[in-house]
Design a protein around this motif. Structure first.
Motif, PDB file in Angstrom:
ATOM      1  N   ALA A  97      34.329  55.150  -1.411  1.00  0.00           N
ATOM      2  CA  ALA A  97      32.924  55.259  -1.824  1.00  0.00           C
ATOM      3  C   ALA A  97      32.616  56.665  -2.344  1.00  0.00           C
ATOM      4  O   ALA A  97      31.845  56.825  -3.312  1.00  0.00           O
ATOM      5  CB  ALA A  97      32.009  54.904  -0.654  1.00  0.00           C
ATOM      6  N   ALA A  98      33.219  57.680  -1.727  1.00  0.00           N
ATOM      7  CA  ALA A  98      32.990  59.056  -2.196  1.00  0.00           C
ATOM      8  C   ALA A  98      33.554  59.212  -3.613  1.00  0.00           C
ATOM      9  O   ALA A  98      32.939  59.860  -4.484  1.00  0.00           O
ATOM     10  CB  ALA A  98      33.644  60.049  -1.241  1.00  0.00           C
ATOM     11  N   LEU A  99      34.708  58.592  -3.849  1.00  0.00           N
ATOM     12  CA  LEU A  99      35.313  58.631  -5.181  1.00  0.00           C
ATOM     13  C   LEU A  99      34.404  57.922  -6.194  1.00  0.00           C
ATOM     14  O   LEU A  99      34.187  58.409  -7.322  1.00  0.00           O
ATOM     15  CB  LEU A  99      36.687  57.944  -5.097  1.00  0.00           C
ATOM     16  CG  LEU A  99      37.524  57.821  -6.343  1.00  0.00           C
ATOM     17  CD1 LEU A  99      37.797  59.186  -6.965  1.00  0.00           C
ATOM     18  CD2 LEU A  99      38.861  57.122  -6.013  1.00  0.00           C
ATOM     19  N   ALA A 100      33.842  56.800  -5.773  1.00  0.00           N
ATOM     20  CA  ALA A 100      32.928  56.063  -6.661  1.00  0.00           C
ATOM     21  C   ALA A 100      31.701  56.915  -6.977  1.00  0.00           C
ATOM     22  O   ALA A 100      31.254  56.975  -8.134  1.00  0.00           O
ATOM     23  CB  ALA A 100      32.510  54.749  -6.000  1.00  0.00           C
ATOM     24  N   ALA A 101      31.176  57.564  -5.957  1.00  0.00           N
ATOM     25  CA  ALA A 101      29.969  58.379  -6.174  1.00  0.00           C
ATOM     26  C   ALA A 101      30.255  59.505  -7.167  1.00  0.00           C
ATOM     27  O   ALA A 101      29.426  59.811  -8.030  1.00  0.00           O
ATOM     28  CB  ALA A 101      29.481  58.950  -4.839  1.00  0.00           C
ATOM     29  N   ARG A 102      31.453  60.097  -7.060  1.00  0.00           N
ATOM     30  CA  ARG A 102      31.810  61.206  -7.980  1.00  0.00           C
ATOM     31  C   ARG A 102      31.950  60.708  -9.414  1.00  0.00           C
ATOM     32  O   ARG A 102      31.647  61.402 -10.369  1.00  0.00           O
ATOM     33  CB  ARG A 102      33.143  61.848  -7.557  1.00  0.00           C
ATOM     34  CG  ARG A 102      33.058  62.718  -6.328  1.00  0.00           C
ATOM     35  CD  ARG A 102      34.255  63.684  -6.235  1.00  0.00           C
ATOM     36  NE  ARG A 102      35.563  63.048  -6.171  1.00  0.00           N
ATOM     37  CZ  ARG A 102      36.101  62.569  -5.054  1.00  0.00           C
ATOM     38  NH1 ARG A 102      35.441  62.618  -3.926  1.00  0.00           N
ATOM     39  NH2 ARG A 102      37.310  62.007  -5.070  1.00  0.00           N
ATOM     40  N   SER A 103      32.443  59.472  -9.578  1.00  0.00           N
ATOM     41  CA  SER A 103      32.773  58.996 -10.926  1.00  0.00           C
ATOM     42  C   SER A 103      31.669  58.145 -11.554  1.00  0.00           C
ATOM     43  O   SER A 103      31.738  57.818 -12.731  1.00  0.00           O
ATOM     44  CB  SER A 103      34.040  58.150 -10.855  1.00  0.00           C
ATOM     45  OG  SER A 103      33.759  56.957 -10.149  1.00  0.00           O
ATOM     46  N   GLY A 104      30.706  57.736 -10.756  1.00  0.00           N
ATOM     47  CA  GLY A 104      29.639  56.875 -11.293  1.00  0.00           C
ATOM     48  C   GLY A 104      29.999  55.403 -11.269  1.00  0.00           C
ATOM     49  O   GLY A 104      29.259  54.572 -11.809  1.00  0.00           O
ATOM     50  N   ALA A 105      31.136  55.047 -10.644  1.00  0.00           N
ATOM     51  CA  ALA A 105      31.524  53.629 -10.574  1.00  0.00           C
ATOM     52  C   ALA A 105      30.743  52.913  -9.468  1.00  0.00           C
ATOM     53  O   ALA A 105      30.302  53.526  -8.505  1.00  0.00           O
ATOM     54  CB  ALA A 105      33.024  53.516 -10.304  1.00  0.00           C
ATOM     55  N   TRP A 106      30.615  51.614  -9.642  1.00  0.00           N
ATOM     56  CA  TRP A 106      30.011  50.733  -8.622  1.00  0.00           C
ATOM     57  C   TRP A 106      31.036  50.595  -7.502  1.00  0.00           C
ATOM     58  O   TRP A 106      32.214  50.363  -7.759  1.00  0.00           O
ATOM     59  CB  TRP A 106      29.747  49.382  -9.268  1.00  0.00           C
ATOM     60  CG  TRP A 106      29.074  48.341  -8.443  1.00  0.00           C
ATOM     61  CD1 TRP A 106      29.599  47.659  -7.385  1.00  0.00           C
ATOM     62  CD2 TRP A 106      27.749  47.827  -8.643  1.00  0.00           C
ATOM     63  NE1 TRP A 106      28.684  46.755  -6.916  1.00  0.00           N
ATOM     64  CE2 TRP A 106      27.551  46.836  -7.660  1.00  0.00           C
ATOM     65  CE3 TRP A 106      26.728  48.093  -9.553  1.00  0.00           C
ATOM     66  CZ2 TRP A 106      26.358  46.117  -7.569  1.00  0.00           C
ATOM     67  CZ3 TRP A 106      25.541  47.369  -9.460  1.00  0.00           C
ATOM     68  CH2 TRP A 106      25.357  46.394  -8.473  1.00  0.00           C
ATOM     69  N   MET A 107      30.610  50.735  -6.257  1.00  0.00           N
ATOM     70  CA  MET A 107      31.548  50.581  -5.126  1.00  0.00           C
ATOM     71  C   MET A 107      31.226  49.305  -4.368  1.00  0.00           C
ATOM     72  O   MET A 107      30.152  49.175  -3.773  1.00  0.00           O
ATOM     73  CB  MET A 107      31.408  51.783  -4.188  1.00  0.00           C
ATOM     74  CG  MET A 107      32.074  51.605  -2.835  1.00  0.00           C
ATOM     75  SD  MET A 107      33.864  51.438  -2.992  1.00  0.00           S
ATOM     76  CE  MET A 107      34.321  50.857  -1.363  1.00  0.00           C
ATOM     77  N   HIS A 108      32.176  48.359  -4.409  1.00  0.00           N
ATOM     78  CA  HIS A 108      31.957  47.097  -3.683  1.00  0.00           C
ATOM     79  C   HIS A 108      32.829  47.035  -2.434  1.00  0.00           C
ATOM     80  O   HIS A 108      34.044  47.218  -2.503  1.00  0.00           O
ATOM     81  CB  HIS A 108      32.262  45.887  -4.571  1.00  0.00           C
ATOM     82  CG  HIS A 108      31.994  44.602  -3.847  1.00  0.00           C
ATOM     83  ND1 HIS A 108      30.718  44.119  -3.646  1.00  0.00           N
ATOM     84  CD2 HIS A 108      32.833  43.725  -3.221  1.00  0.00           C
ATOM     85  CE1 HIS A 108      30.767  42.994  -2.945  1.00  0.00           C
ATOM     86  NE2 HIS A 108      32.044  42.737  -2.673  1.00  0.00           N
ATOM     87  N   VAL A 109      32.200  46.753  -1.296  1.00  0.00           N
ATOM     88  CA  VAL A 109      32.921  46.544  -0.039  1.00  0.00           C
ATOM     89  C   VAL A 109      33.057  45.039   0.167  1.00  0.00           C
ATOM     90  O   VAL A 109      32.049  44.334   0.283  1.00  0.00           O
ATOM     91  CB  VAL A 109      32.138  47.148   1.148  1.00  0.00           C
ATOM     92  CG1 VAL A 109      32.879  46.887   2.458  1.00  0.00           C
ATOM     93  CG2 VAL A 109      31.912  48.635   0.936  1.00  0.00           C
ATOM     94  N   ASP A 110      34.285  44.557   0.205  1.00  0.00           N
ATOM     95  CA  ASP A 110      34.483  43.137   0.468  1.00  0.00           C
ATOM     96  C   ASP A 110      34.585  42.937   1.987  1.00  0.00           C
ATOM     97  O   ASP A 110      35.652  43.095   2.579  1.00  0.00           O
ATOM     98  CB  ASP A 110      35.737  42.613  -0.236  1.00  0.00           C
ATOM     99  CG  ASP A 110      35.916  41.121   0.043  1.00  0.00           C
ATOM    100  OD1 ASP A 110      34.989  40.515   0.617  1.00  0.00           O
ATOM    101  OD2 ASP A 110      36.988  40.573  -0.300  1.00  0.00           O
ATOM    102  N   ALA A 111      33.432  42.607   2.573  1.00  0.00           N
ATOM    103  CA  ALA A 111      33.381  42.339   4.018  1.00  0.00           C
ATOM    104  C   ALA A 111      33.181  40.850   4.254  1.00  0.00           C
ATOM    105  O   ALA A 111      32.528  40.448   5.219  1.00  0.00           O
ATOM    106  CB  ALA A 111      32.274  43.158   4.662  1.00  0.00           C
ATOM    107  N   CYS A 112      33.753  40.031   3.361  1.00  0.00           N
ATOM    108  CA  CYS A 112      33.648  38.574   3.538  1.00  0.00           C
ATOM    109  C   CYS A 112      34.136  38.180   4.928  1.00  0.00           C
ATOM    110  O   CYS A 112      33.532  37.359   5.606  1.00  0.00           O
ATOM    111  CB  CYS A 112      34.484  37.850   2.479  1.00  0.00           C
ATOM    112  SG  CYS A 112      33.665  37.789   0.874  1.00  0.00           S
ATOM    113  N   VAL A 113      35.234  38.790   5.361  1.00  0.00           N
ATOM    114  CA  VAL A 113      35.775  38.469   6.683  1.00  0.00           C
ATOM    115  C   VAL A 113      35.090  39.297   7.774  1.00  0.00           C
ATOM    116  O   VAL A 113      34.757  38.802   8.846  1.00  0.00           O
ATOM    117  CB  VAL A 113      37.308  38.709   6.719  1.00  0.00           C
ATOM    118  CG1 VAL A 113      37.842  38.688   8.142  1.00  0.00           C
ATOM    119  CG2 VAL A 113      38.035  37.662   5.873  1.00  0.00           C
ATOM    120  N   GLY A 114      34.856  40.578   7.509  1.00  0.00           N
ATOM    121  CA  GLY A 114      34.466  41.482   8.595  1.00  0.00           C
ATOM    122  C   GLY A 114      32.992  41.574   8.922  1.00  0.00           C
ATOM    123  O   GLY A 114      32.625  41.993  10.023  1.00  0.00           O
TER     124      GLY A 114
END
Ligand code: PLP
Length: 414
Positions: free
Chosen positions: A191-208
């Motif tokens: 997520a920190a990498l996404a924030a630096r680059s402007g990318a959308w960060m998706h967490v796949d917590a379908c299971v968790g």
């Protein structure tokens, strides 16, 4: 080819034919499957069924007509957001399943990057343990899916992900946990990498989503993966998995409700008038929403903690029992109720072990890499954990004695 019968069958005959048709199916109530289903007890099953039946034909597209469905959906989303770190600005969308939640997240990421950054040839960067439904979404949305090998710790390699990014990377993905190994990716770092680059960060917590918070409360070490982790944009959270609802219930949650607009479709380009939808579905089953609401309210935090305890106990019994069988080993780490076991003795053919287990009625999930057997436990497995270990021991003896067939590659189960 069978056509529609010229005359209809009597109601009783139709139902009898259906029940008869099911005779050869695996009996999930007896815990012989560790894939496809989630089951606690008959009481929860009755609650699910009656709630679904109470709304069995209502169409959740028609919230003007069925305001009660809108209120149930809003409450389901609010309960999930409060569990999963949603703040004041957070929002969510009720979908048909994990694949739809993920599709919508990827569509939103693409649309946002196209509008805000002029990205014409979008790509997404994800660990190669992420669910293949991301690749399906990418293909449909005209994006390249860049799968990056995970590390020896079975978690995303963030430096390797960064190396695959470029100016047209629109989304990064992390799993909480992934399906092949049950491990959590380092969500905060991705997520920190996404924030630096402007990318959308998706967490796949379908299971968790509906299991990990409770496993953490039991004292297990679960890293932060929620919507309040800085840089996280969205999360897929399946209520029809460990949320213990019947099929057809998932959520796409967003840290900022404004981001829902990126997966909204809206048009007036026909005669009938304006049409808008935040999902890929038009008509949506009201029963799925009602049953999800019912499962969450019936279980409460106490019920979810009970499910978490049963799953982790089952896992402890199974992993200790299997590890004690000569020639077998458990792949580590794994954070929740998913784990893989395999042959550590090269003379032991895991395909033969799988065939012997299958012959005893256990539906075997074959892991492709490393060659092994995959389980995804749910509460019912607590009752059969000991039986499973005994069956594995018998299957190993049968395989060593050459008394079994093999399950071939084309019979691998998901
Ligand atoms: C981690 C993960 N993500 C996504 C999915 C896809 O969910 P669904 O089968 O509900 O579409 C699954 C399904 O098992 C999963 O395990």
């Amino acid at each position: 080819m069978t056509g529609i019968p010229a005359t209809g069958m009597p109601a009783d005959a139709v139902l009898a034919a259906l029940l008869d048709r099911k005779q050869g199916d695996r009996d999930w109530r007896r815990g012989r499957l560790a894939v496809y289903f989630y089951w606690l007890d008959e009481e929860l099953e009755r609650v699910q069924q009656q709630a679904y039946l109470a709304y069995w034909t209502e169409n959740n597209l028609g919230q003007r007509a069925f305001p009660s469905l809108k209120s149930l959906e809003d409450e389901v989303i609010a309960m999930a957001l409060s569990l999963l770190g949603g703040g004041e600005r957070a929002g969510g969308t009720f979908t048909s399943g994990g694949s739809e939640s993920i599709f919508l997240a990827m569509m939103a990421a693409r649309n946002r990057a196209r509008t805000q950054r002029g990205v014409a040839r979008p790509n997404i960067v994800l660990p190669n343990s992420a669910h293949l439904t991301f690749d399906r979404a990418a293909e449909a949305l005209g994006m390249e899916a860049r799968r990056v090998p995970i590390g020896a710790d079975l978690r995303a390699d963030v430096a390797a992900m960064e190396a695959r990014m470029d100016a047209e990377t629109v989304a990064l993905v992390g799993s909480a946990p992934n399906y092949p190994f049950g491990t959590f990716d380092p969500i905060a770092d991705i997520a920190a990498l996404a924030a630096r680059s402007g990318a959308w960060m998706h967490v796949d917590a379908c299971v968790g989503a509906f299991l990990a918070p409770y496993v953490r409360r039991l004292g297990h070490d679960i890293p932060p993966f929620e919507l309040n982790v800085p840089g996280v944009t969205s999360m897929s959270a399946d209520i029809h998995k460990h949320g213990m609802a019947p099929k057809g219930a998932s959520l796409l949650l967003v840290a900022d409700a404004a981001d829902r607009e990126w997966h909204k479709f809206e048009s007036c380009a026909w005669q009938r008038g304006p049409y808008a939808a935040y999902t890929t579905q038009g008509t949506r089953p009201g029963g799925a929403v009602a049953a999800a609401w019912a499962a969450m309210n019936h279980l409460g935090e106490e019920g979810y903690l009970r499910c978490a305890r049963l799953i982790m106990e089952a896992k402890a019994i199974m992993t200790a029992g299997i590890a004690a069988i000569p020639g077998l080993g458990i792949l580590a780490p794994s954070d929740l109720g998913i784990f893989v076991w395999r042959a550590t003795d090269p003379a032991l053919d895991i395909a033969k072990v799988a065939a012997a287990l299958d012959a005893e009625g256990w539906l075997v999930g074959r892991q492709q890499e490393p060659d092994g057997i995959h389980l995804h436990l749910n509460p019912i497995h607590r009752e059969v954990a000991g039986e499973y270990v005994e069956a594995v021991a018998r299957a190993v003896s049968a395989a060593r004695g050459g008394q079994t067939g093999r399950i071939g590659a084309n019979e691998r189960t998901y």
